[in-house]
Write a protein that holds these residues in place. Structure first.
Motif, PDB file in Angstrom:
ATOM      1  N   ASP A  90      17.192  52.441  17.171  1.00 15.48           N
ATOM      2  CA  ASP A  90      17.888  53.282  16.199  1.00 15.48           C
ATOM      3  C   ASP A  90      18.519  52.477  15.071  1.00 15.48           C
ATOM      4  OD1 ASP A  90      17.172  55.387  17.738  1.00 15.48           O
ATOM      5  OD2 ASP A  90      19.154  55.784  18.561  1.00 15.48           O
ATOM      6  N   ASP A  91      19.109  51.331  15.427  1.00 13.56           N
ATOM      7  CA  ASP A  91      19.869  50.564  14.434  1.00 13.56           C
ATOM      8  C   ASP A  91      19.080  49.396  13.861  1.00 13.56           C
ATOM      9  OD1 ASP A  91      19.738  49.138  16.746  1.00 13.56           O
ATOM     10  OD2 ASP A  91      21.873  48.631  16.855  1.00 13.56           O
ATOM     11  N   LEU A  92      17.760  49.402  14.042  1.00 16.61           N
ATOM     12  CA  LEU A  92      16.974  48.262  13.579  1.00 16.61           C
ATOM     13  C   LEU A  92      16.846  48.227  12.069  1.00 16.61           C
ATOM     14  CD1 LEU A  92      15.078  45.852  14.239  1.00 16.61           C
ATOM     15  CD2 LEU A  92      13.185  47.500  14.259  1.00 16.61           C
ATOM     16  N   ILE A  93      16.759  49.412  11.428  1.00 17.17           N
ATOM     17  CA  ILE A  93      16.400  49.480  10.011  1.00 17.17           C
ATOM     18  C   ILE A  93      17.511  50.155   9.220  1.00 17.17           C
ATOM     19  CG2 ILE A  93      14.766  50.500   8.375  1.00 17.17           C
ATOM     20  CD1 ILE A  93      12.666  50.237  10.604  1.00 17.17           C
ATOM     21  N   SER A  94      17.946  49.484   8.144  1.00 20.08           N
ATOM     22  CA  SER A  94      18.980  50.055   7.286  1.00 20.08           C
ATOM     23  C   SER A  94      18.405  50.657   6.013  1.00 20.08           C
ATOM     24  CB  SER A  94      20.008  48.973   6.920  1.00 20.08           C
ATOM     25  OG  SER A  94      19.389  47.891   6.246  1.00 20.08           O
ATOM     26  N   SER A  95      17.211  50.233   5.613  1.00 17.94           N
ATOM     27  CA  SER A  95      16.592  50.777   4.402  1.00 17.94           C
ATOM     28  C   SER A  95      15.088  50.591   4.469  1.00 17.94           C
ATOM     29  CB  SER A  95      17.151  50.098   3.142  1.00 17.94           C
ATOM     30  OG  SER A  95      16.889  48.703   3.165  1.00 17.94           O
ATOM     31  N   LEU A  96      14.402  51.289   3.580  1.00 20.38           N
ATOM     32  CA  LEU A  96      12.951  51.206   3.495  1.00 20.38           C
ATOM     33  C   LEU A  96      12.534  50.781   2.091  1.00 20.38           C
ATOM     34  CD1 LEU A  96      11.874  54.561   5.209  1.00 20.38           C
ATOM     35  CD2 LEU A  96      11.881  52.294   6.244  1.00 20.38           C
ATOM     36  N   ARG A  97      11.531  49.918   2.036  1.00 20.85           N
ATOM     37  CA  ARG A  97      10.927  49.562   0.754  1.00 20.85           C
ATOM     38  C   ARG A  97       9.482  50.069   0.782  1.00 20.85           C
ATOM     39  NH1 ARG A  97      12.313  43.914  -0.412  1.00 20.85           N
ATOM     40  NH2 ARG A  97      10.719  43.349   1.124  1.00 20.85           N
ATOM     41  N   VAL A  98       9.196  51.022  -0.105  1.00 21.52           N
ATOM     42  CA  VAL A  98       7.880  51.648  -0.162  1.00 21.52           C
ATOM     43  C   VAL A  98       7.205  51.199  -1.462  1.00 21.52           C
ATOM     44  CG1 VAL A  98       6.613  53.822  -0.058  1.00 21.52           C
ATOM     45  CG2 VAL A  98       8.839  53.627   1.070  1.00 21.52           C
ATOM     46  N   GLN A  99       5.962  50.698  -1.349  1.00 21.50           N
ATOM     47  CA  GLN A  99       5.322  50.119  -2.531  1.00 21.50           C
ATOM     48  C   GLN A  99       3.850  50.493  -2.588  1.00 21.50           C
ATOM     49  OE1 GLN A  99       6.429  46.131  -3.373  1.00 21.50           O
ATOM     50  NE2 GLN A  99       4.713  45.723  -4.732  1.00 21.50           N
ATOM     51  N   GLY A 120       7.331  49.329 -12.930  1.00 23.70           N
ATOM     52  CA  GLY A 120       8.169  50.477 -12.660  1.00 23.70           C
ATOM     53  C   GLY A 120       7.371  51.623 -12.077  1.00 23.70           C
ATOM     54  N   GLY A 121       7.899  52.230 -11.038  1.00 26.61           N
ATOM     55  CA  GLY A 121       7.235  53.350 -10.396  1.00 26.61           C
ATOM     56  C   GLY A 121       6.361  52.972  -9.231  1.00 26.61           C
ATOM     57  N   THR A 122       6.075  51.668  -9.063  1.00 25.20           N
ATOM     58  CA  THR A 122       5.225  51.266  -7.941  1.00 25.20           C
ATOM     59  C   THR A 122       6.032  50.892  -6.712  1.00 25.20           C
ATOM     60  OG1 THR A 122       5.175  48.948  -8.641  1.00 25.20           O
ATOM     61  CG2 THR A 122       3.462  50.414  -9.519  1.00 25.20           C
ATOM     62  N   GLN A 123       7.360  50.873  -6.814  1.00 24.73           N
ATOM     63  CA  GLN A 123       8.177  50.488  -5.664  1.00 24.73           C
ATOM     64  C   GLN A 123       9.485  51.258  -5.670  1.00 24.73           C
ATOM     65  OE1 GLN A 123      10.772  46.642  -4.846  1.00 24.73           O
ATOM     66  NE2 GLN A 123       8.612  46.155  -4.544  1.00 24.73           N
ATOM     67  N   VAL A 124       9.924  51.699  -4.508  1.00 21.59           N
ATOM     68  CA  VAL A 124      11.242  52.306  -4.355  1.00 21.59           C
ATOM     69  C   VAL A 124      11.907  51.702  -3.140  1.00 21.59           C
ATOM     70  CG1 VAL A 124      10.629  54.486  -5.451  1.00 21.59           C
ATOM     71  CG2 VAL A 124      10.355  54.236  -2.992  1.00 21.59           C
ATOM     72  N   LEU A 125      13.230  51.606  -3.191  1.00 25.26           N
ATOM     73  CA  LEU A 125      14.044  51.121  -2.088  1.00 25.26           C
ATOM     74  C   LEU A 125      14.980  52.243  -1.676  1.00 25.26           C
ATOM     75  CD1 LEU A 125      14.742  48.627  -0.345  1.00 25.26           C
ATOM     76  CD2 LEU A 125      16.535  48.104  -2.018  1.00 25.26           C
TER      77      LEU A 125
END
Length: 685
Positions: free
Chosen positions: A44-53, A62-67
């Motif tokens: 449950d606590d392994l991930i604090s955020s996601l980076r999608v690319q 710009g537009g190819t990656q979000v955090l």
């Protein structure tokens, strides 16, 4: 199509990765969702955020990656040639888990296998343990495994099926049994597969093929189709080497046509009708028919070997056993449209036990062949020479990882031979039965091995060690290890399959840290002549058979691009060294730009090893007085070279716009002396 993606992170285990994004034209119907297929060991606590690319052969923009730490955002990549989307799970700045789409879709859910970085997870199955299966993966993600033996040593008949987006291994429903060993399986189109050769009973190799059609609503397994052809076209062979080339044709090499009562290859006792074959067969699907044609002859007839195709259609044959029952150490290379394989590589620099078997084979970019030997040692072969990886000679000492010695378990052939399941990962690390080997990475040695069977940081799960696996590389960059044995006892292991999720370091996923010459950022083609000194790459040039293509060279690990910029500071410290910018595409095809004192030339070598020379500038660059800062821009229209900010050469080497080459890139040194490379920058254009 204009592309965009909606990405959202919802907190809470089970939902944290449930909705990662969407792929569709902006403003169109409800876009598809990226849905996580979560692997083992993600708490449950392994991930604090996601980076999608969004990934492809283009620079990040710009537009190819979000955090995302929570909520929802939209990625808009316009008309960029996106071929996949990656997801990284971060804890702070540390990447803990990764995933990639296997295929993109315009509607519905798009599953993403999301697991710990370089992690290994068991795959649920209802099949039971097996050994000696043959497997293939289709374009739609279906994996089909056929044949082999069960834990009691009996021929196993159930056809095994797995889809890369489902996660379970099952018996193929409604399918007839296929009982055989020593065969091969190949994908034909989207969801059709071909089973060729092998043996199931008696002392003769099977002379039929079996078609498997996963879309057949009745029995997906067709009846065996006898193939009656002249000997030179005959696919009747067992324990042959087999692979599918870049053009989709299947190549069968060697094998044997007679077997003993134990269903192992019979050694030759008839010079006029040899059992061990030195021939090859091409199989091509033309419409609904199969066309069989004679293939290239081999130098040494053998069975139990491995054949590997590279991106340019060049194939390498290695390993196996000859007609006298002795291990074969000679590596052979096939060039497209040739009539025969040829010997490849020089003589070993040191003594080699003639009875020591090759138990695993894979190939890296530029024709760098890697052999796993039965005693746990690793050998490398290039067009010029072969040797043991010296930095790895002591890797079994102390607490360092170590391969088991498999030499005691080898027989003359057949199912009792224990081997290494070797495969080259997208980032040019070598996976050997669940052990990650950075064998050609500059500055790395046995202490850098990652043993996935040993629990550690990021690897909370463990399973029984196995060898003799059948590796299957999937479209999302993960790898299945099918079957296998306990190396200590020889017993078959469970579960049937393990799935490994390598780090994102493939051709479009990461630019290697060549800027600071990080360990492993370069792949070297002679580890004794390319060394890392701090953040400087040192090349010790020596004479080459063809100085236009230097034997001493290194390329950026895993990187490929059709349009790129490569910058480096080059300094010649001693001797008469000619620096080269080297672009590679597979086993032979390459462009080498030689920076001579009185001229600059480009040399284009095609897969048949034919070379065209192009003049880039009537004057050269002298490196005997000071270091030079070089900038090279590579595009389908040609190669542009700058020195000190000024254009000094334009190479009229043009490439087919309809089939652009994704090049690897690196530096080489011909002549004799000492050359240093530092201050490297690498980017896509």
């Amino acid at each position: 199509m204009l592309g965009c993606a909606r990405a959202r992170k919802v907190l809470g285990h089970g939902l944290a990765l449930a909705l990662l994004g969407a792929l569709s034209a902006c403003g169109g119907p409800e876009p598809p969702r990226l849905v996580a297929q979560v692997g083992c060991g993600i708490d449950d606590d392994l991930i604090s955020s996601l980076r999608v690319q969004a990934r492809g052969d283009f620079p990040t923009s710009g537009g190819t990656q979000v955090l995302l730490s929570d909520g929802e955002e939209t990625m808009a990549w316009g008309d960029l040639p996106v071929v996949g989307v990656t997801v990284e799970g971060l804890l702070g700045q540390t990447v803990e888990a990764v995933g990639r789409t296997a295929r993109l879709a315009e509607e519905g859910d798009v599953p993403v296998y999301f697991a710990r970085v370089d992690g290994m997870c068991p795959v649920e199955d209802d099949v039971g343990p097996r050994i000696g299966m043959a497997a293939a993966v289709g374009r739609e993600g279906d994996v089909v495994a056929v044949g082999g033996r069960d834990a009691q040593g009996q021929l196993a008949g159930a056809v095994v099926h797995l889809h890369d987006q489902d996660g379970d291994t099952t018996r193929l429903r409604g399918a007839s049994s296929i009982t055989r060993v020593g065969h091969s399986v190949h994908a034909l189109g989207d969801r059709r597969f071909l089973v060729v050769g092998g043996t199931s009973e008696g002392t003769a190799a099977r002379d039929d093929v079996v078609l498997i059609d996963l879309d057949d609503e009745g029995d997906p397994v067709g009846a065996p189709l006898p193939v009656v052809l002249p000997p030179e076209d005959d696919p009747a062979r067992a324990y042959h080497a087999a692979a599918v080339g870049p053009d989709g044709r299947i190549l069968l090499v060697g094998g044997c046509k007679r077997l003993n009562d134990a269903q192992e290859c019979a050694l030759d006792d008839d010079d006029d009708d040899p059992s061990v074959l030195g021939t090859a067969v091409w199989i091509e699907a033309v419409g609904s028919s199969l066309v069989f044609r004679p293939g290239p002859e081999v130098v040494i007839p053998r069975f139990g070997a491995t054949v590997v195709f590279e991106r340019d259609g060049v194939a390498f044959l290695a390993g196996g056993t000859d007609a006298a029952g002795q291990p074969v150490h000679v590596v052979e290379r096939y060039r497209p449209d040739s009539l025969r394989f040829r010997r490849y590589g020089g003589e070993p620099r040191g003594p080699l036990d003639e009875g020591l078997a090759v138990v695993g084979v894979t190939v890296l970019e530029g024709g760098l062949v890697v052999l796993a030997m039965a005693d746990g040692r690793i050998h490398w072969i290039t067009e010029h020479t072969r040797d043991e990886y010296r930095p790895w000679a002591g890797w079994c000492e102390g607490e360092a990882p170590c391969f088991a010695d498999l030499s005691g378990g080898l027989g003359a052939g057949g199912s009792e031979v224990m081997r290494r399941g070797l495969v080259t990962l997208p980032g040019e690390r070598v996976l050997a039965d669940g052990v990650l080997l950075p064998v050609a990475g500059v500055g790395q040695d046995g202490t850098d091995v990652l043993d996935l069977f040993v629990p550690g940081p990021g690897r909370p799960m463990s399973t029984d060690r196995r060898v003799d696996t059948t590796p299957v590389a999937l479209a999302d960059g993960s790898v299945l290890l099918l079957g296998g044995r306990d190396p200590a006892t020889g017993a078959l292991v469970e579960p049937l399959a393990l799935r490994i999720r390598p780090a994102l370091d493939g051709p479009d996923e990461r630019i290697p840290e060549v800027d600071r010459a990080a360990l492993g950022s370069w792949v070297v083609h002679d580890p004794e002549r390319v060394v890392l000194e701090g953040e400087t790459l040192r090349l010790l040039a020596t004479e080459s058979t063809d100085p236009r293509f230097p034997r001493v060279r290194a390329h950026a690990r895993g990187f490929r691009s059709t349009s790129l910029r490569f910058e480096a500071t080059v300094q010649v410290n001693s001797g008469e060294v000619v620096p080269h910018i080297v672009l590679g595409h597979g086993g032979v095809e390459a462009v080498s730009v030689s920076l001579e004192p009185d001229r600059i030339q480009a040399h284009l070598r095609d897969p048949q090893e034919r070379v065209q020379d192009f003049s880039c500038a009537p004057f050269g660059i002298r490196f005997d007085d000071e270091a030079k800062v070089l900038r090279v821009e590579v595009r389908p229209s040609g190669v542009l070279l700058r020195e000190g900010g000024q254009v000094v050469a334009q190479c009229p080497v043009t490439f087919d716009d309809d089939d652009p080459r994704p090049w690897s890139v690196g530096m080489g040194a011909s002549g004799t002396g000492d050359m240093r490379v530092y201050g490297v920058r690498l980017t896509r254009l």
